[in-house]
Scaffold this active site. Structure first.
Site, short mmCIF file in Angstrom:
data_model
loop_
_atom_site.label_atom_id
_atom_site.label_comp_id
_atom_site.label_asym_id
_atom_site.label_seq_id
_atom_site.Cartn_x
_atom_site.Cartn_y
_atom_site.Cartn_z
NE ARG A 20 -3.61 7.34 7.15
CZ ARG A 20 -4.46 8.37 7.36
NH1 ARG A 20 -4.47 8.99 8.53
NH2 ARG A 20 -5.28 8.75 6.40
CB VAL A 21 -0.39 5.35 1.86
CG1 VAL A 21 0.11 5.45 0.44
CG2 VAL A 21 -0.52 3.89 2.30
CG ASP A 67 -9.10 3.22 1.32
OD1 ASP A 67 -10.28 2.97 1.60
OD2 ASP A 67 -8.20 3.32 2.18
CD GLN A 75 -1.30 0.19 3.68
OE1 GLN A 75 -2.48 0.39 3.46
NE2 GLN A 75 -0.83 0.12 4.91
CG HIS A 102 -4.47 -4.24 6.17
ND1 HIS A 102 -3.51 -3.51 6.85
CD2 HIS A 102 -5.11 -3.35 5.37
CE1 HIS A 102 -3.57 -2.24 6.47
NE2 HIS A 102 -4.53 -2.12 5.57
CD GLU A 142 -15.58 5.88 2.15
OE1 GLU A 142 -14.77 6.80 2.37
OE2 GLU A 142 -15.25 4.68 2.08
CG ASP A 186 -10.51 0.85 7.44
OD1 ASP A 186 -10.08 0.08 6.56
OD2 ASP A 186 -10.37 2.08 7.38
CD1 TRP A 223 -2.52 8.72 0.92
CD2 TRP A 223 -4.24 10.12 1.07
NE1 TRP A 223 -3.37 8.21 1.86
CE2 TRP A 223 -4.43 9.05 1.98
CE3 TRP A 223 -5.20 11.13 1.00
CZ2 TRP A 223 -5.56 8.97 2.81
CZ3 TRP A 223 -6.32 11.05 1.81
CH2 TRP A 223 -6.50 9.98 2.71
#
Length: 708
Positions: free
Chosen positions: A315-316, A419, A302, A552, A422, A486, A318
């Site tokens: 965290r990735v 991902d 990821q 994961h 929303e 998640d 972005w």
């Protein structure tokens, strides 16, 4: 724009041809009924009208994907009086009025569109004043309803209402200490919060109703005599589908919305390993797993675009371009691994971190959603700010599609986690002419269409697999694979491992027939939420009997037990991946049936055994295809599990038993040591030899005795 979008949704997946009408109208004392195939849809009287219209105000306050929705009704007028306009073989039309507003006319049309389908519209003469509509569909007191998209907490939705608004699932949905912790940062969830809600439901009376609107909807199942659909609109458009069986109705819904393409073989065998932190670490974990006997179908990295550290964890970064510093020689590794039968998967979402080159490029071309001043909207994603690609705008959509093709497909990725989707706030603006609610509701669908367009354009549909958590009505027709989002790394029924079973049921009923989940869960918050070895292995043994196995590490990997944490775990996990590979011919058949017939790969028992009353109560069991019954162990520290075996005179064989058949319907107690999940297969199945081979090769000569 609202009424135009809603009307257009009616024809997105229109069934071909017109059939002989079975819509019937009957006058009753003080009103009427309208039925389809002898099932009452509407029952209207002066005292109990089917329509209300009104006005109201709403406020949608967003915090990192969670929404506090405050909805206030100002006016609610019953439409009591009606005039019959036309009653023909395949169409019924009536006009409704109210004494409170003599100028208001609402015309109801119920029209037969095909043998199994009715289109329903309620159009108002007043365009701008009213903005609320209530529709009451007749119900029986004992009727059950299911679906509404990916609902996690309950299978039968009766007795509750369900706001349809994509958002974070939230944590602490069961209450207790987890809810108290999550209240601090506004991440708490409720029984109805979900990434993938749909304004549709399946009734035990055999029909599915799909409300075709791009605005906020509430499906209210709290009344005994009716189901109420409340929407932020002044008109109502819906499609009703009904077939001879519940399974056939679900198939019709899936075909109507668009079936998912057959998955490639590579993703339905072995397991995809979630690994990260650079090329060297990726290849080390790969070789470690291979040496232990793990059948590695894929390596999911990821953080291929880089990483950052936040309070929430690793965290990735972005910026959806290969970070060659963090992953040197990744292109060569992808090629070499593919030659060994292992694909590399990545990660992307529709947001770009502030300051990245993709953010700057998108902002310069006007491809990001904006604030009220026309500047790129910078949204808080928990530790950093990011912009959102304006996928509702054709220019931005095409740019992002091309970036996916160039940066991900051309590099050789076998798929990616697509991902989010929303988070669109009411005050984020698009170049496309949609209002705030429509922008939010349509965005997950456009995100799905963007990913699918990249596959179709590059000719890789059926080979490359993006998997998504978000959605709304019609998104499933553009998706390839879903994933459950998640979950907590625990056993909680509200948002832990058990919730993935209910989520898969409701999603299948709603038309998305293939999904999977993070083995062991994701959301970690030590010391309260940490993954145990038992949870990891129980979820892995359950995943064997689903289309896709994928691990994961979670948001805080160091706090969680991993498949590589000790040699025993690695060896147990390897055995499970080999079992999954043995099921490939069966899984391939199920995937083919999903694409061609709309049959969900994983489904609740009652779709297969509609005449069996007990199948409607076995919420946490499922059929994997027509011949495997799976009852995952969902509690810790147990070695026996109760299983319901449905079907009159159906013969069931325990996968780990002595071959003795149990005749349904029956309830049995099944020994369930770790690594031997309660699974039964039908005697006489066309796939019986595969099931017997799995039992022989992986059963370690165990002949577990079941108790009646």
């Amino acid at each position: 724009m609202r009424h135009l979008v809603a009307a257009a949704l009616l024809v997105v997946a229109a069934a071909a041809g017109l059939g002989r009408g079975e819509v019937t109208y009957e006058e009753i004392e003080g009103g009427f009924t309208i039925s389809f195939q002898n099932e009452v849809i509407f029952r209207h009287t002066t005292d109990n009208p089917i329509f209300y219209i009104g006005t109201g105000n709403a406020n949608f306050t967003e915090h990192q994907g969670n929404f506090d929705i405050q909805d206030e009704t100002l006016i609610k007028l019953p439409l009591q009086d009606f005039t019959k306009v036309s009653v023909e073989v395949d169409v019924v039309s009536l006009v409704f009025t109210t004494a409170t507003d003599p100028d208001l006319l609402v015309e109801l049309t119920v029209k037969q569109a095909s043998d199994n389908r009715v289109d329903i519209s309620a159009k108002t003469s007043t365009f701008s004043y009213y903005n609320r509509f209530w529709v009451r569909v007749w119900a029986e007191e004992a009727e059950q309803v299911w679906g509404a998209g990916e609902q996690y907490s309950y299978l039968n939705l009766r007795g509750r209402d369900y706001p349809i608004w994509p958002r974070e699932q939230g944590v602490g949905r069961d209450g207790g200490i987890i809810a108290n912790l999550s209240d601090v940062d506004g991440a708490e969830g409720d029984y109805h919060t979900t990434y993938y809600p749909m304004s549709s439901f399946l009734s035990s009376r055999g029909y599915s109703l799909l409300t075709q609107t791009p605005e906020y909807v509430v499906l209210d199942f709290t009344e005994a005599a009716y189901h109420e659909v409340f929407l932020h609109n002044y008109e109502f458009y819906a499609t009703l589908l009904r077939e001879p069986t519940l399974m056939a109705t679900v198939q019709a819904v899936t075909i109507y919305l668009g079936t998912q393409p057959q998955l490639p073989d590579w993703i339905m065998r072995g397991a995809i390993l979630g690994v990260q932190r650079g090329t060297a670490e990726m290849l080390f974990r790969y070789q470690e797993a291979r040496d232990a006997g793990v059948d590695v179908s894929g390596l999911w990295i990821q953080d291929w675009s880089g990483s950052i550290q936040t309070l929430f964890g690793h965290r990735v970064y972005w910026n959806w371009r290969w970070n060659e510093t963090y992953y040197p020689d990744l292109d060569l590794a992808i090629t070499t691994l593919a030659q060994e039968g292992t694909r590399v998967l990545a990660y992307a979402n529709p947001h770009l971190i502030e300051g990245s080159d993709m953010f700057e490029e998108a902002a310069a071309h006007g491809y990001l959603m904006t604030d009220s001043h026309g500047d790129a909207f910078r949204q808080d994603f928990g530790g950093f700010l990011a912009g959102t690609v304006d996928l509702l705008s054709p220019d931005a959509f095409n740019w992002y599609k091309e970036e996916i093709e160039k940066n991900m497909i051309a590099l050789g990725f076998g798929g990616w986690m697509a991902d989010f989707g929303e988070y669109t706030r009411y005050d984020m603006y698009s170049r496309a002419p949609y209002d705030g609610e429509s922008r939010h509701m349509l965005f997950p669908w456009f995100w799905a269409m963007c990913n699918r367009a990249a596959l179709d354009s590059s000719g890789t549909t059926g080979q490359v697999v993006p998997f998504m958590r978000s959605g709304s009505l019609h998104a499933s027709g553009s998706q390839v694979l879903a994933w459950a989002g998640d979950q907590n790394v625990n056993w909680a029924y509200g948002d832990g491992l058990p919730s993935t079973v209910i989520a898969a049921h409701n999603l299948a009923i709603s038309g998305m027939g293939v999904t999977h989940f993070d083995i062991g869960g994701y959301t970690t918050q030590p010391p309260v939420l940490v993954r145990s070895k038992e949870l990891l292995l129980r979820s892995a043994e359950y995943a064997v009997f689903t289309p896709v196995m994928r691990t994961h590490e979670g948001n805080k990997p160091g706090s969680n037990h991993q498949y590589y944490s000790d040699q025993d775990t690695l060896q147990q996990f390897a055995r499970l991946t080999q079992m999954h590979t043995r099921l490939l011919p069966y899984a391939r058949h199920l995937s083919q049936n999903l694409e061609t017939k709309g049959t969900p790969m994983q489904r609740p028992l009652f779709l297969q055994f509609e005449e069996d009353p007990g199948s409607y109560e076995a919420d946490y069991q499922y059929m994997y295809g027509p011949d495997l019954l799976v009852a995952p162990v969902l509690h810790k520290n147990v070695d026996e599990w109760e299983v319901y075996l449905p079907g009159e005179e159906v013969k069931w064989i325990h996968l780990w038993g002595d071959g003795t058949a149990v005749t349904g319907p029956a309830r049995v107690k099944v020994p369930a040591p770790l690594g031997y999940p309660p699974v039964f297969y039908r005697r006489g199945s066309a796939w019986e030899s595969i099931f017997q081979e799995i039992a022989a090769d992986f059963g370690n000569n165990r002949k577990l005795k079941i108790r009646h």
